[in-house]
Design a protein around this motif. Structure first.
Motif, PDB file in Angstrom:
ATOM      1  N   PHE A 287       0.839  -1.201   0.000  1.00 39.69           N
ATOM      2  CA  PHE A 287       0.000   0.000   0.000  1.00 39.69           C
ATOM      3  C   PHE A 287       0.878   1.256   0.000  1.00 39.69           C
ATOM      4  CE2 PHE A 287      -3.063  -2.639   2.766  1.00 39.69           C
ATOM      5  CZ  PHE A 287      -3.580  -3.254   1.641  1.00 39.69           C
ATOM      6  N   ALA A 288       0.239   2.372  -0.330  1.00 40.26           N
ATOM      7  CA  ALA A 288       0.954   3.651  -0.325  1.00 40.26           C
ATOM      8  C   ALA A 288       1.015   4.186   1.100  1.00 40.26           C
ATOM      9  CB  ALA A 288       0.230   4.637  -1.232  1.00 40.26           C
ATOM     10  N   SER A 289       1.739   3.475   1.940  1.00 39.28           N
ATOM     11  CA  SER A 289       1.844   3.908   3.341  1.00 39.28           C
ATOM     12  C   SER A 289       3.296   3.758   3.772  1.00 39.28           C
ATOM     13  CB  SER A 289       0.968   3.019   4.231  1.00 39.28           C
ATOM     14  OG  SER A 289       1.458   1.702   4.195  1.00 39.28           O
ATOM     15  N   ASP A 290       3.691   4.530   4.776  1.00 38.00           N
ATOM     16  CA  ASP A 290       5.065   4.405   5.261  1.00 38.00           C
ATOM     17  C   ASP A 290       5.187   5.054   6.634  1.00 38.00           C
ATOM     18  OD1 ASP A 290       7.730   3.630   5.181  1.00 38.00           O
ATOM     19  OD2 ASP A 290       7.918   4.187   3.068  1.00 38.00           O
ATOM     20  N   VAL A 291       6.411   4.995   7.146  1.00 36.89           N
ATOM     21  CA  VAL A 291       6.661   5.578   8.462  1.00 36.89           C
ATOM     22  C   VAL A 291       7.122   7.026   8.260  1.00 36.89           C
ATOM     23  CG1 VAL A 291       8.037   5.356  10.570  1.00 36.89           C
ATOM     24  CG2 VAL A 291       7.367   3.304   9.275  1.00 36.89           C
ATOM     25  N   PHE A 292       6.404   7.965   8.847  1.00 36.49           N
ATOM     26  CA  PHE A 292       6.772   9.379   8.747  1.00 36.49           C
ATOM     27  C   PHE A 292       6.790   9.970  10.155  1.00 36.49           C
ATOM     28  CE2 PHE A 292       4.766   8.385   4.712  1.00 36.49           C
ATOM     29  CZ  PHE A 292       5.636   8.952   3.792  1.00 36.49           C
ATOM     30  N   SER A 293       7.505  11.078  10.300  1.00 40.38           N
ATOM     31  CA  SER A 293       7.536  11.682  11.632  1.00 40.38           C
ATOM     32  C   SER A 293       6.166  12.315  11.911  1.00 40.38           C
ATOM     33  CB  SER A 293       8.643  12.742  11.707  1.00 40.38           C
ATOM     34  OG  SER A 293       8.171  13.938  11.182  1.00 40.38           O
ATOM     35  N   LYS A 294       5.860  12.400  13.204  1.00 34.28           N
ATOM     36  CA  LYS A 294       4.542  12.924  13.609  1.00 34.28           C
ATOM     37  C   LYS A 294       4.302  14.336  13.089  1.00 34.28           C
ATOM     38  CE  LYS A 294       3.028  10.198  17.424  1.00 34.28           C
ATOM     39  NZ  LYS A 294       1.879  10.218  18.267  1.00 34.28           N
ATOM     40  N   SER A 295       5.402  15.032  12.820  1.00 34.48           N
ATOM     41  CA  SER A 295       5.233  16.420  12.363  1.00 34.48           C
ATOM     42  C   SER A 295       4.542  16.469  10.996  1.00 34.48           C
ATOM     43  CB  SER A 295       6.593  17.128  12.292  1.00 34.48           C
ATOM     44  OG  SER A 295       7.417  16.411  11.410  1.00 34.48           O
ATOM     45  N   ALA A 296       4.587  15.360  10.244  1.00 37.44           N
ATOM     46  CA  ALA A 296       3.935  15.347   8.921  1.00 37.44           C
ATOM     47  C   ALA A 296       2.416  15.230   9.045  1.00 37.44           C
ATOM     48  CB  ALA A 296       4.471  14.175   8.093  1.00 37.44           C
ATOM     49  N   TYR A 297       1.946  14.723  10.188  1.00 38.68           N
ATOM     50  CA  TYR A 297       0.512  14.425  10.308  1.00 38.68           C
ATOM     51  C   TYR A 297      -0.351  15.683  10.188  1.00 38.68           C
ATOM     52  CZ  TYR A 297       2.199  10.006  12.473  1.00 38.68           C
ATOM     53  OH  TYR A 297       2.830   8.833  12.746  1.00 38.68           O
ATOM     54  N   GLU A 298       0.104  16.741  10.849  1.00 38.56           N
ATOM     55  CA  GLU A 298      -0.743  17.935  10.931  1.00 38.56           C
ATOM     56  C   GLU A 298      -0.952  18.572   9.550  1.00 38.56           C
ATOM     57  OE1 GLU A 298      -2.461  18.664  13.533  1.00 38.56           O
ATOM     58  OE2 GLU A 298      -3.311  20.447  12.580  1.00 38.56           O
ATOM     59  N   ASN A 299       0.152  18.680   8.785  1.00 37.25           N
ATOM     60  CA  ASN A 299       0.024  19.257   7.439  1.00 37.25           C
ATOM     61  C   ASN A 299      -0.860  18.381   6.561  1.00 37.25           C
ATOM     62  OD1 ASN A 299       1.623  21.377   8.030  1.00 37.25           O
ATOM     63  ND2 ASN A 299       3.499  20.485   7.150  1.00 37.25           N
ATOM     64  N   TYR A 300      -0.723  17.082   6.756  1.00 40.97           N
ATOM     65  CA  TYR A 300      -1.522  16.155   5.940  1.00 40.97           C
ATOM     66  C   TYR A 300      -3.014  16.315   6.253  1.00 40.97           C
ATOM     67  CZ  TYR A 300      -3.283  11.888   3.823  1.00 40.97           C
ATOM     68  OH  TYR A 300      -3.991  10.999   3.060  1.00 40.97           O
ATOM     69  N   VAL A 301      -3.314  16.385   7.534  1.00 34.03           N
ATOM     70  CA  VAL A 301      -4.732  16.526   7.918  1.00 34.03           C
ATOM     71  C   VAL A 301      -5.285  17.839   7.367  1.00 34.03           C
ATOM     72  CG1 VAL A 301      -6.302  16.815   9.884  1.00 34.03           C
ATOM     73  CG2 VAL A 301      -4.563  15.013   9.938  1.00 34.03           C
ATOM     74  N   ALA A 302      -4.474  18.890   7.425  1.00 35.47           N
ATOM     75  CA  ALA A 302      -4.931  20.186   6.896  1.00 35.47           C
ATOM     76  C   ALA A 302      -5.245  20.062   5.401  1.00 35.47           C
ATOM     77  CB  ALA A 302      -3.858  21.245   7.133  1.00 35.47           C
ATOM     78  N   ARG A 303      -4.392  19.345   4.675  1.00 36.09           N
ATOM     79  CA  ARG A 303      -4.603  19.181   3.217  1.00 36.09           C
ATOM     80  C   ARG A 303      -5.864  18.338   2.945  1.00 36.09           C
ATOM     81  NH1 ARG A 303      -2.645  17.970  -1.946  1.00 36.09           N
ATOM     82  NH2 ARG A 303      -4.616  18.416  -2.976  1.00 36.09           N
ATOM     83  N   LEU A 304      -6.025  17.292   3.770  1.00 39.98           N
ATOM     84  CA  LEU A 304      -7.224  16.446   3.641  1.00 39.98           C
ATOM     85  C   LEU A 304      -8.493  17.282   3.801  1.00 39.98           C
ATOM     86  CD1 LEU A 304      -7.023  13.233   5.880  1.00 39.98           C
ATOM     87  CD2 LEU A 304      -7.577  13.342   3.457  1.00 39.98           C
ATOM     88  N   LEU A 305      -8.492  18.087   4.843  1.00 38.41           N
ATOM     89  CA  LEU A 305      -9.689  18.879   5.144  1.00 38.41           C
ATOM     90  C   LEU A 305      -9.987  19.865   4.017  1.00 38.41           C
ATOM     91  CD1 LEU A 305      -9.280  19.509   8.983  1.00 38.41           C
ATOM     92  CD2 LEU A 305     -10.318  17.595   7.786  1.00 38.41           C
ATOM     93  N   GLU A 306      -8.918  20.390   3.435  1.00 36.59           N
ATOM     94  CA  GLU A 306      -9.090  21.313   2.305  1.00 36.59           C
ATOM     95  C   GLU A 306      -9.760  20.567   1.137  1.00 36.59           C
ATOM     96  OE1 GLU A 306      -6.057  23.392  -0.736  1.00 36.59           O
ATOM     97  OE2 GLU A 306      -5.277  23.068   1.256  1.00 36.59           O
ATOM     98  N   ASP A 307      -9.285  19.360   0.853  1.00 38.72           N
ATOM     99  CA  ASP A 307      -9.861  18.582  -0.258  1.00 38.72           C
ATOM    100  C   ASP A 307     -11.320  18.213   0.009  1.00 38.72           C
ATOM    101  OD1 ASP A 307      -7.549  18.746  -1.610  1.00 38.72           O
ATOM    102  OD2 ASP A 307      -6.990  16.630  -1.462  1.00 38.72           O
ATOM    103  N   ILE A 308     -11.603  17.869   1.251  1.00 42.28           N
ATOM    104  CA  ILE A 308     -12.996  17.512   1.584  1.00 42.28           C
ATOM    105  C   ILE A 308     -13.879  18.750   1.371  1.00 42.28           C
ATOM    106  CG2 ILE A 308     -14.559  16.824   3.461  1.00 42.28           C
ATOM    107  CD1 ILE A 308     -12.152  15.158   4.589  1.00 42.28           C
TER     108      ILE A 308
END
Ligand code: SF4
Length: 436
Positions: free
Chosen positions: A21-42
């Motif tokens: 799958f398109a998944s991997d280990v990233f630092s927790k600092s990546a989570y917040e930006n990702y969630v912000a981008r998700l919310l923008e797309d929604i």
């Protein structure tokens, strides 16, 4: 028809060796930006859908948080995702709301958060109840942890639980596999998914197996015949326990079939958000129409081979629906690499109906295709589909009853071979980005 919503969270605590799958280990600092981008797309999904000339239903009756490991996110992040989903869509009161969770992450605090989010179904990536097997592929849980967490979920009232198992893991034997399936049954969960190990170069274990190497315990992977036997053994054991097989990999007690996944196999509309998220939306006035309507053109942006993008226009007059997908890497998604878009023509709709509908044990009712001109006409394509059905019936891969065709047990084992026989030609794909 109500939408299904899929939200991808591509973060994991470790990368399992079999995972493609398109998944991997990233630092927790990546989570917040990702969630912000998700919310923008929604929030922008309406604009995206109309840009593609598609209908975006307001009502959704399934939400699926997958990945990756969604349960890795902070409580506040999960709560925000569901808050925005409910703001932008009307979620039906009886909606199926699933979150995939890695065993050993289900703390009381997480369970409380899931309940605050309205989650009513939990999918556990157990893969094996034998600790040595789970450890060999990088899973961090033990059997006893899974059992404790299932109890904890039930005590909290979350008893709609799925367990994922994989046949073909390193060290697996007929006995150890039977143990994993028995343990699954003994938990009393109402749903189980059984997959055969996929050997491809998208995973470390798959690459090692293809190369004939011994890393990742590859030399302890059972051979293909043994894995096929394990799968059949699971089908028999689960069916005997009252979990009916309703799809190649899925088993459920009555009424617990996954509503969300059924949308994929029956070509109902769904919208995906996040990394490697796929969507299917119907064009205005389509889906049950007796013939395609003029829908004009789609303006898209396409890589011209030099890395620059050029605008193109593609005729979409015979396009019934649009499939589109976000990039499959976090970096590309965060850098707003355009969507991959594939118009679904009448012919593509029929091919999809075969290779998705035949996944279901109830099979495909050919009557359901009769509203499509290309299926009714005496055409080259309809001749290909008819002869594919005849050949598969002759080879014991399909059975035909009235207007319904379905896979036999042998056909389920060789399903990819069956599906390939229904493909007439490759579908074109291109890149597209919404106007800003
Ligand atoms: S199998 Fe699941 S938990 Fe393991 S790396 Fe893949 S997505 Fe993450």
């Amino acid at each position: 028809m109500a939408l299904g919503l899929y939200i991808s969270v591509p973060f994991c605590r470790t990368k399992c060796s079999f995972c493609n799958f398109a998944s991997d280990v990233f630092s927790k600092s990546a989570y917040e930006n990702y969630v912000a981008r998700l919310l923008e797309d929604i929030a922008n999904s309406h604009q995206l859908s109309s840009g593609l000339g598609c209908v975006r239903e307001e009502i959704a009756d399934s939400v699926y948080l997958g990945g990756g490991t969604p349960s890795i996110l902070e409580s506040a992040q999960l709560l925000r995702i569901f808050e925005v989903v409910r703001e932008k869509f009307e979620i039906t009161p009886d909606a199926e709301i699933t979150v995939e969770c890695a065993p050993s992450t289900l703390t009381p605090a997480l369970i409380e958060t899931l309940q605050q989010c309205g989650v009513n179904r939990v999918s556990l990536g157990v893969q094996s109840f034998v600790d040595q097997e789970a450890k060999s592929v990088g899973r961090l849980h033990k059997r006893v942890t899974v059992l404790e967490e299932i109890t904890r979920l039930r005590e909290a009232g979350l008893d709609n639980i799925n367990i994922d198992l994989i046949a073909g893991l390193p060290y697996q034997t007929a006995e150890s596999w039977a143990f994993s399936v028995s343990e699954t049954i003994a938990t009393g969960v109402p749903h189980a998914s059984v997959y055969m190990l996929e050997v491809d170069d998208e995973s470390r274990l798959g690459s090692e197996l293809i190369a004939g190497g011994a890393r990742y315990h590859a030399h302890f992977v059972p051979d293909d015949d043994a894995t096929a036997d394990f799968y059949q053994q699971a089908c028999d054991m689960l069916q005997a326990s009252g979990m009916a097989q309703y799809e190649i990999s899925n088993f459920a007690r009555r009424g617990f079939e996954s509503r969300h996944n059924l949308k994929y196999w029956t070509r109902q509309p769904y919208l995906g958000f996040g990394v490697d998220a796929h969507s299917l939306l119907y064009r205005q006035g389509e889906r049950r129409a007796s013939s395609p309507v003029q829908t004009g053109t789609l303006a898209r942006s396409q890589d011209n081979g030099t890395g620059a993008r050029e605008n193109i226009e593609i005729e979409a007059e015979s396009c019934l629906a649009i499939r589109f997908a976000t990039p499959d890497s976090l970096e590309a998604y965060m850098n707003r690499v355009p969507l991959t878009v594939a118009p679904v023509s009448e012919q593509a709709a029929i091919e999809e109906s075969f290779f998705l509908g035949l996944r279901l044990n109830r099979g495909l009712d050919l009557e359901a295709l009769s509203f499509l001109e290309v299926y009714k006409q005496e055409s080259q394509e309809s001749a290909v589909w008819e002869s594919a059905i005849r050949d598969c019936v002759r080879d014991g891969l399909l059975e035909r009853q009235g207007t319904t065709v379905r896979l036999t047990a042998q056909g389920r084992l060789l399903s990819n071979e069956v599906f390939a026989r229904f493909l007439v030609e490759e579908k074109g794909e291109t890149k597209w980005e919404p106007a800003t």
